[in-house]
Design a protein around this motif. Sequence first.
Motif, short mmCIF file in Angstrom:
data_model
loop_
_atom_site.label_atom_id
_atom_site.label_comp_id
_atom_site.label_asym_id
_atom_site.label_seq_id
_atom_site.Cartn_x
_atom_site.Cartn_y
_atom_site.Cartn_z
N PRO A 82 60.40 0.35 3.58
CA PRO A 82 61.53 1.19 4.12
C PRO A 82 62.19 0.56 4.91
O PRO A 82 61.72 0.15 5.92
CB PRO A 82 60.77 2.39 4.27
N ASN A 83 63.50 0.25 4.68
CA ASN A 83 64.59 -0.44 5.48
C ASN A 83 64.40 0.27 6.88
O ASN A 83 64.32 -0.37 7.95
CB ASN A 83 65.87 -0.26 5.12
N PRO A 84 64.02 1.71 7.09
CA PRO A 84 64.07 2.41 8.37
C PRO A 84 63.15 1.45 9.38
O PRO A 84 63.33 1.72 10.58
CB PRO A 84 63.86 3.71 8.00
N ILE A 85 62.23 1.18 8.85
CA ILE A 85 61.10 0.38 9.68
C ILE A 85 61.52 -0.77 10.62
O ILE A 85 61.21 -1.07 11.78
CB ILE A 85 59.84 0.03 8.95
N LEU A 86 62.64 -1.44 9.73
CA LEU A 86 63.45 -2.40 10.45
C LEU A 86 64.03 -1.74 11.64
O LEU A 86 63.96 -2.65 12.95
CB LEU A 86 64.47 -3.24 9.51
N GLY A 87 64.65 -0.82 11.58
CA GLY A 87 65.54 -0.15 12.55
C GLY A 87 64.48 0.41 13.85
O GLY A 87 64.84 0.22 14.96
N LEU A 88 63.32 0.74 13.43
CA LEU A 88 62.11 1.14 14.37
C LEU A 88 61.92 -0.08 15.44
O LEU A 88 61.86 0.27 16.57
CB LEU A 88 60.95 1.82 13.57
N ALA A 89 61.82 -1.12 14.84
CA ALA A 89 61.54 -2.41 15.56
C ALA A 89 62.57 -2.85 16.08
O ALA A 89 62.76 -3.04 17.29
CB ALA A 89 60.81 -3.23 14.80
N GLY A 90 63.81 -3.16 15.46
CA GLY A 90 65.06 -3.64 15.98
C GLY A 90 65.68 -3.09 16.97
O GLY A 90 66.24 -3.67 17.93
N TRP A 91 65.86 -1.75 17.13
CA TRP A 91 66.62 -1.00 17.99
C TRP A 91 66.08 -0.99 19.32
O TRP A 91 66.66 -0.74 20.29
CB TRP A 91 66.85 0.46 17.23
#
Length: 201
Positions: free
Chosen positions: A72-81
């Motif tokens: 899921p794309n949101p996992i990128l956000g969890l790491a990236g932000w």
Amino acid sequence: MSPDVSKTRRPTALAVWLVIAGVVGWWAAFSLTMERIHLLMDPDAVASCDFSVLVQCTANLESWQGQVFGFPNPILGLAGWVAPIVVGMAILAGARFARWFWWLFEAGLTLAFAFVIWLIIQSIFVLGTLCPWCMVTWIVTVPTYYAVTLHVLRTGILPAPGAVRRAAGTLMGWVPLLAVLSYAIVAVLAQVRLDVLGSLF
């Protein structure tokens, strides 16, 4: 000659924004991740961010666009932000980063910005939906990219002619307006393609 990055004035306003944007973006990613887990646990469940056929999260989360890299794309956000939060807090604490660090940070934000633009296009023109938490991510990614890009240009961290650096310095104060104009473009595209107003009234 390019200025010594270690001697440039500390960008306090930028740092504060990075922390705010990072927290907001991370919360949006966390909320989307929880929605995805909820849907995986109960395929018949309705996501709390599903308000209508037009405004919903489920269609985006369950599409291939919602898991481009196999998760899921949101996992990128969890790491990236986490990165903007850490960078912003470090600047406020007095840290000064080397040029290569700013280059990497700018490269990461450029990729994030490009990915968001692609997701906006997919959402409006392919999926035909507007995901609430996704839009929160769009809202904070756009000005964050503008602000950091203008900062590295105006300070000479990214080599640029004097005219470009001066223009970047001037535009830095106009980041909110640039962001609003970007939002307006997305809103017009959504209205033309999806008739958002017609679906609401």
